[in-house]
Design a protein around this motif. Structure first.
Motif, mmCIF file in Angstrom:
data_model
loop_
_atom_site.group_PDB
_atom_site.id
_atom_site.type_symbol
_atom_site.label_atom_id
_atom_site.label_comp_id
_atom_site.label_asym_id
_atom_site.label_seq_id
_atom_site.Cartn_x
_atom_site.Cartn_y
_atom_site.Cartn_z
ATOM 1 N N ARG A 73 41.979 66.959 90.669
ATOM 2 C CA ARG A 73 40.779 67.786 90.715
ATOM 3 C C ARG A 73 39.510 66.960 90.528
ATOM 4 N N ASP A 74 39.571 65.935 89.683
ATOM 5 C CA ASP A 74 38.350 65.159 89.467
ATOM 6 C C ASP A 74 37.966 64.375 90.716
ATOM 7 N N TRP A 75 38.932 63.948 91.508
ATOM 8 C CA TRP A 75 38.600 63.284 92.773
ATOM 9 C C TRP A 75 38.003 64.279 93.755
ATOM 10 N N MET A 76 38.552 65.468 93.801
ATOM 11 C CA MET A 76 37.984 66.503 94.654
ATOM 12 C C MET A 76 36.555 66.819 94.230
ATOM 13 N N GLY A 77 36.322 66.840 92.935
ATOM 14 C CA GLY A 77 34.996 67.142 92.427
ATOM 15 C C GLY A 77 33.963 66.089 92.771
#
Length: 272
Positions: free
Chosen positions: A254-258
């Motif tokens: 999720r942090d990469w997507m963010g």
């Protein structure tokens, strides 16, 4: 219009995240760096989360298919590629960078390059959306031939689409690699896996990463850490890994997507 449409969005984001992860390390030699997270600058001096031509051309492909009800329209697709190259369409901030020589020459001349030395990975990197259609092998070859018209490149695109379709139907990574003609790729040591821009290095490298890891993050990190053409290897591997691990514990972090930039561009070309 699209088959397995629920997995199309994850797959395209899988390409984009892998691409962005690899952009800062492109051209760097294996062993001279270590990718563990999504960072910025590096080779192309781009902010963290910036994807390159791999994703832009993939988005142009999706957009063409969407506008044509899932059918392959080679002329329309070529036109969209030219709009990307010349006008910055499908590119973050309209900034086109890292375009390969074969792609540039083919789009400017209006005909795919078919020489033996024109077998870079510039059609492989954008071909994944066709796995979500009923495009025939010959149609896949025709889409490759917009830029890369040599049989080696065209056949590699067909093999990749077959691998993706196998995953979409529930096959595991090793079965998918075997479907693509790379049975036993997972048995190779890393030292035997090359990661240059040559299409017959990129495809097996991506499949090796897919079959020797157990999550999206580990797959694309492995691809980047092979060195050299880091963004394309990770984009090609990332699209497959996102299909394989979507919705599970191994999904795209999720942090990469963010941190991914240009999400509004991606969303603008995906079917509702």
């Amino acid at each position: 219009m699209f088959q397995h449409q629920a997995l199309l969005r994850p797959a395209i984001y899988g390409v984009a995240v892998g691409d962005a992860l690899g952009v800062p390390y492109e051209f760097m030699a294996r062993g001279g760096f270590r990718c563990t997270d999504m960072v910025g600058y590096g080779s192309h001096r781009q902010p963290a989360g910036t994807w390159s031509d791999d994703t832009s051309m993939t988005l142009a492909t999706v957009d063409s298919l969407r506008q044509n009800d899932g059918r392959v329209d080679v002329d329309d697709m070529r036109r969209r590629f030219v709009m990307w190259l010349c006008d910055g369409m499908y590119a973050i901030d309209g900034n086109v960078f890292d375009c390969g020589i074969t792609v540039r020459e083919a789009l400017r001349r209006g005909v795919g390059r078919d020489g033996e030395r024109s077998n870079g990975n510039g059609s492989l990197m954008r071909i994944l959306p066709l796995a979500f259609t009923d495009a025939s092998d010959d149609e896949v070859r025709a889409v490759s031939a917009i830029t890369h018209a040599h049989a080696t490149s065209m056949d590699a695109c067909v093999a990749y689409v077959h691998a993706a379709r196998a995953l979409l139907e529930g096959a595991g990574p090793r079965e998918a690699a075997t479907t693509a003609g790379y049975a036993g790729i997972w048995e190779r040591p890393a030292s035997a896996v090359r990661s240059t821009g040559y299409v017959l290095h990129t495809l097996p490298a991506a499949l090796w990463c897919l079959t020797t890891t157990g999550s999206y993050a580990d797959c694309v990190r492995a691809a980047v850490n092979l060195g050299d053409d880091t963004d394309t290897t990770a984009a090609v591997a990332g699209g497959l890994a996102a299909i394989r691990y979507h919705g599970g514990s191994g999904d795209v972090p999720r942090d990469w997507m963010g941190r991914l930039r240009g999400r509004e561009i991606i969303e603008s070309v995906l079917p509702a």
